[in-house]
Write an enzyme that holds these catalytic residues in place. Structure first.
Site, PDB file in Angstrom:
ATOM      1  N   THR A 127     -41.548  28.154  18.598  1.00 21.58           N
ATOM      2  CA  THR A 127     -40.421  27.262  18.880  1.00 21.58           C
ATOM      3  C   THR A 127     -39.382  27.539  17.805  1.00 21.58           C
ATOM      4  O   THR A 127     -39.564  27.183  16.640  1.00 21.58           O
ATOM      5  CB  THR A 127     -40.851  25.792  18.865  1.00 21.58           C
ATOM      6  N   LYS A 165     -37.089  24.379  25.780  1.00 21.29           N
ATOM      7  CA  LYS A 165     -38.034  23.711  24.865  1.00 21.29           C
ATOM      8  C   LYS A 165     -37.325  22.603  24.087  1.00 21.29           C
ATOM      9  O   LYS A 165     -37.918  21.550  23.815  1.00 21.29           O
ATOM     10  CB  LYS A 165     -38.647  24.727  23.900  1.00 21.29           C
ATOM     11  N   LYS A 206     -39.027  19.751  12.426  1.00 25.82           N
ATOM     12  CA  LYS A 206     -38.473  21.107  12.464  1.00 25.82           C
ATOM     13  C   LYS A 206     -37.818  21.375  13.808  1.00 25.82           C
ATOM     14  O   LYS A 206     -36.702  21.895  13.898  1.00 25.82           O
ATOM     15  CB  LYS A 206     -39.586  22.124  12.184  1.00 25.82           C
TER      16      LYS A 206
END
Length: 289
Positions: free
Chosen positions: A98, A173, A241
């Protein structure tokens, strides 16, 4: 059968690489910064542990990466002894990290310069999804590259979708994380409210989960949340994050994400409570402190 390299054997990558070997039947070489973990994987699954990303990627038909962030990804692909140095013409780099859409485009350009294909392919489903081989994979890239790689990706996935050109997988995502952030905060507030009202949370969820309020988070996390157990999923450090990537992308594209920004700060509060490695459902702990 293909020759496959897998770089990054964390809680997600370790079982994903395993499925490429056991279910996919591929010849799998692995690299991990902690050499002992790569050797453990090789002993468990019968693949090959390599000392460098370059070594794992040399001669491979497909190179998979699943590391921590943009900088980690650049290090194992573009850095000294990185995977790109070893990749042959026609090989395909599939990035399951990711990361940002920006680094995806950067890697795509570097691969193209070597005559290689690239797909950004972040995953959703958490550690349980990886361990059970039922991840959802959101892919960015061209159709021809996707068609070659999908049968290999299928080994660890339940759903694999091509979302658009390079970067589209990462952008999808980001939407996934936006939606999860709001859902978990809503579920946390609902459970908190129910407890304060003296209701039986199990009975409440049994009813409302069958209606419009139902969600994967409710079905899979309400019991552990109600018990104050937060060791069952994606760590808050990693969620923050991801949300940082989301909020930076929103600045670039002009999207307004007030709830996401607020929930990100709530997660910062949980970190301050010492909950860095608690799973994302620990938003409830913040309300109950």
């Amino acid at each position: 059968m293909a020759t496959v390299a897998f770089i990054g054997l964390g809680v997600m990558g370790y079982p994903m690489a395993g499925y490429l070997k056991t279910k996919g039947g591929h010849d799998v070489r692995v690299y991990n910064r902690t050499t002992a973990k790569a050797e453990k994987w090789a002993a468990e699954f019968g693949g090959t542990a390599c000392a460098l990303p370059f070594e794992a990627a040399t001669g491979a038909d497909f190179v998979f990466t699943c590391v921590g962030n943009d900088d980690d990804l650049r290090a194992v692909t573009l850095g000294a002894n990185g995977a790109l140095e070893g990749m042959k013409e026609g090989a395909i780099l599939v990035d399951n990290t990711t990361a940002s859409a920006e680094v995806a485009r950067e890697l795509a350009a570097a691969c193209a310069a070597k005559g290689c294909g690239f797909l950004d392919a972040p995953v959703s489903g958490g550690q349980a999804g990886a361990e059970n081989g039922v991840l959802t994979v959101m892919v960015g890239g061209d159709e021809a590259t996707f068609a070659k790689a999908k049968p290999v990706i299928d080994a660890y996935a339940r759903m694999v979708g091509l979302m658009g050109p390079v970067g589209s997988g990462q952008l999808t995502k980001m939407i996934n994380q936006i939606c999860i952030a709001g859902l978990v905060q809503g579920l946390s507030e609902g459970i908190h409210f129910g407890k304060k009202a003296g209701l039986d949370i199990e009975k409440v969820v049994d009813v409302i989960s069958k209606g419009a309020a139902g969600s994967w988070q409710m079905e899979n996390r309400h019991k552990t949340m109600n018990a104050g157990e937060y060791e069952h999923g994606f760590a808050i450090d990693w969620m923050r994050k991801d949300l940082d990537i989301v909020l930076n992308e929103a600045k670039r594209n002009g999207a307004t994400l007030p709830v996401t920004a607020l929930v990100d700060q709530f997660y910062a509060d949980v970190q301050a409570m010492g909950g860095n490695r608690w799973d994302t459902s620990a938003l409830l702990a913040r309300l109950e402190k």
